[in-house]
Design a protein around this motif. Sequence first.
Motif, mmCIF file in Angstrom:
data_model
loop_
_atom_site.group_PDB
_atom_site.id
_atom_site.type_symbol
_atom_site.label_atom_id
_atom_site.label_comp_id
_atom_site.label_asym_id
_atom_site.label_seq_id
_atom_site.Cartn_x
_atom_site.Cartn_y
_atom_site.Cartn_z
ATOM 1 N N UNK A 249 0.919 -0.987 -0.448
ATOM 2 C CA UNK A 249 -0.126 -0.495 -0.357
ATOM 3 C C UNK A 249 0.830 1.021 -0.089
ATOM 4 N N UNK A 250 2.347 1.309 1.012
ATOM 5 C CA UNK A 250 2.892 2.373 1.313
ATOM 6 C C UNK A 250 4.099 2.267 2.177
ATOM 7 N N UNK B 9 5.044 0.493 -4.683
ATOM 8 C CA UNK B 9 3.838 1.092 -3.418
ATOM 9 C C UNK B 9 2.119 1.783 -3.971
ATOM 10 N N UNK B 10 1.680 1.741 -3.006
ATOM 11 C CA UNK B 10 0.373 3.085 -3.865
ATOM 12 C C UNK B 10 -0.349 2.320 -4.333
ATOM 13 N N UNK B 11 -0.533 1.041 -4.416
ATOM 14 C CA UNK B 11 -1.399 0.155 -4.493
ATOM 15 C C UNK B 11 -2.862 -0.613 -3.649
ATOM 16 N N UNK B 12 -3.857 -0.515 -3.683
ATOM 17 C CA UNK B 12 -4.831 -0.569 -2.963
ATOM 18 C C UNK B 12 -4.600 -1.717 -1.740
ATOM 19 N N UNK C 85 -7.151 -4.058 -2.559
ATOM 20 C CA UNK C 85 -7.911 -4.562 -3.341
ATOM 21 C C UNK C 85 -7.146 -5.210 -5.028
ATOM 22 N N UNK D 124 -5.525 -7.904 -7.335
ATOM 23 C CA UNK D 124 -5.438 -8.189 -9.053
ATOM 24 C C UNK D 124 -4.370 -8.087 -9.608
ATOM 25 N N UNK E 19 -4.006 -11.115 -12.361
ATOM 26 C CA UNK E 19 -3.412 -10.417 -13.646
ATOM 27 C C UNK E 19 -2.318 -10.515 -13.731
ATOM 28 N N UNK F 213 -12.755 -10.539 -0.597
ATOM 29 C CA UNK F 213 -11.864 -10.917 -1.190
ATOM 30 C C UNK F 213 -11.713 -12.369 -1.368
ATOM 31 N N UNK G 246 -13.746 -15.351 -3.247
ATOM 32 C CA UNK G 246 -13.195 -15.350 -4.159
ATOM 33 C C UNK G 246 -11.963 -16.744 -4.300
#
Lengths: 323, 518
Positions: B4-5, B216-219, B221, B225, B229, B243, B246
């Motif tokens: 996330x960060x 860094x920087x992805x939530x 969720x 993904x 991917x 999630x 799933x």
Amino acid sequence: MLAALLQRVAQMLFVMFGISVLVFLIFFATPGSDPAARIAGKNAAPETLIAVRHDFGLDRPLPVQYAVMMKKLFVTQDLVSFVNRGLKVVPAIVEAAPVTLSLVFGAALFWVIGGLAVGILAAAYRDGIVDRVLMILSLTGVAIPVFWLGEMTNLVSQNRLHDTLLFSWVPALGYVPLWVDPVGWFKALLLPWLTLSLGFIGIYGRVLRANIVETYQEDFIRTARAKGISETRVLLRHALRMSLVPFVTMFGLDFGALVGGGALVTEVIFGLNGVGKLTYDSLQSLDLPVIMASVMYASFFVVLANAVVDMTYAVLDPRTRSH
Amino acid sequence: MVAKSAGGTIDPQINYAPLYWSYYGGIYDGLVTFRKAGGVDSLVIVPDLAEAMPGVENAGKTYVFKLRKGIKFSNGKDLTTDDVVASFQRIFKVSSPTSGTWYKDIVGAKACLAKPAECTLEGGVVADKSNWTITINLTAPDGEFLDKLSMPHASILPAETVARDVGIDPIPGTGPYAFESYDPNKALIWARNPHFKEWSAEAQPDGYVDRFELDFGLTADAQVNAIINDQADVMFDQPPASRLAELGTKFPNQVHLDPQLAFWYLPLNVNLAPFDNLKARQALAHAIDLKAVINFFGGRNLATPTCQILPPGMQGYKSFCLHTKDPGSKWTAPDLEKAKQLVDESGTKGQAITILTEDGEISRNIGSYLQSLLNQIGYNANIKSISGNIHYGYIQNTNNKVQISVTQWYADYPAASDFLNVLLGCGSFREGSDSSPNISGFCDKDLQARMDKALAVGITDQAAAGELWAAIDQDMMQQVPLIPLFNPKQVTFVSKRMGNFQFSKATNTWAYTLGWVQ
């Protein structure tokens, strides 16, 4: 002109000063936010807290701390983050700014073109089916919160339909610098641009339509029509021009706020490490130096955008020039 | 890899964030370290930059290490005893978070804590250059000294490393990898250390992967993904609860569930009404339905109910449950009748209680549940939630007069005292400070003496110390200074090309140098 400019600068400085004092005081007035305990880490001994407090100048009187922080922010520009120690705040913002600017400029392009198109078309076909459909769509766009739209866009493009032909081009979330890979830059930003601009297109379209319709009541339109000028020309040359004044006012405020970090939600959702994301992270960890700097940066852009808006009035509306 | 960060400074002697602690293991070495392995094998301390485990002399106060020869830093410089001495001084010079709690018993540490800039640790850390030995003298025996030496704060760095937080500028290390670049707003990148030669497969095995990039920087969720991917291989943050189903059904082979040395608990302030009354504390412990509580965390697969302070796998762990319908080795069911009766007996019925929770979903839900429960057994409860950023500091500070809260504790190193002594020892209760991990304000002279004894016994006899800790755990829970809720599990979601995923119990993180990608 010079006087107006100076007045603007003075206003900006005053706004920035007020905001900086407020943010600074709120930080220190919040219980449990003692930066020393947070910087030192869990279960730090009292001696360590004292050393850290001294190291970061937190043992000095508040006005001195404030002055030192401002000096480090504006004069020496070596203010460092409390959390990512060693990270210089000013360069961090300078580096994050291109991401935010890319996002906001692109989105602005979409929403200006989109807003104009919706407003003009709806006004031209007012009260007809085209008008109704456009207004309903606009209202829908305005009503959809950007965080929901962003998450849904991701859900579809990154998850559910990512492997289909429609979305297989969608790259991983994140920013690609323009000068490194222009195509990658465009691909990475297209969905964020559309997401951010949709609500604005709705608002601007609706406002523009209302203004054009209102302007149609004015005497100069009647005069223009009486002169035998075509309806299209009346709309585009006369009515639209006058109706753009509120459009530009709104655009200035929105654009300034977005460049100042207002696109925070979009940046967070799409993993774009811009100023908004930086602000978001610093708020999450109560990182005072970064919060201070990003707030200063934001207020600068808001005031600047307002000044530009005022100047644009003169171009658009001849009646304001004499003031 | 995605997170996330950023996790703050990359200075291993200062950083105290789980994110970078997960990765220091392949970059820096200490004199000793936890074995790079998965599961219980990781709980063993093995010699690292030292040739062998140290000789312990002078009734547990002197440790003698013989340094390995031929080890180089990633900048090509040879490792010498000077680097070791300088690294220990640096812990104090940079006011490392744990300098005053973990390393305070080294001779000379007191002077270093008072005047960090002039720290020499004279007589505390002594090098014999010709014999390649390092002698560390302590003022008092410390049964966990080797655990503390195995932590990133005791990393051995080049002697010339600046005596301040380096922030974002990487320091050379001795491990198989070296930091290449770091931008807290973008990514942390590290790659092979060209000067590394494997000296101990147990302590520092050579890695499989050539280069790591932590973006860094992805939530959370978006991290899920990205892995689905094939855009990333490992996510640092826990997948969001929405999630989990799933992931469990579509990608069961890519999800790893590992028990952590940690627990969620309710600290009860034993110096404020009504929890200054033992019966009031017991009443609440009897009333709580732990099965209901773990559902707020994601159910039985993600958490195990517990009635004790030590988590499973910890030295001295012996399963027991005092406050349940049929007390025994396990929690069975809540006992509301008994709880109501205890409240009556305590004379605290009708008193007001404010529960302070974080603003996160799990904490808030547990708080709401507690509120209704406390009202049910005869109190007048309300709930307040504050930002997760300031919650932990706030509940520690006695000035804020918090009666009860919901929080969690993750072990730094796998020692019983890291739970019992840190959370309930007299020494970690500091009035009016935001750094007072004994949130309950509990201090029992007798139990403290027993903990001190267990610590001392542990120097020579870990098994006997384990017995002592087990008894302390039970006796501590007789007094209910806190109410344990559950031991959480770590959920790690990795890409399908990842292999040999091993979770180190000792460091609560994956042993990433052991993993490979196809």
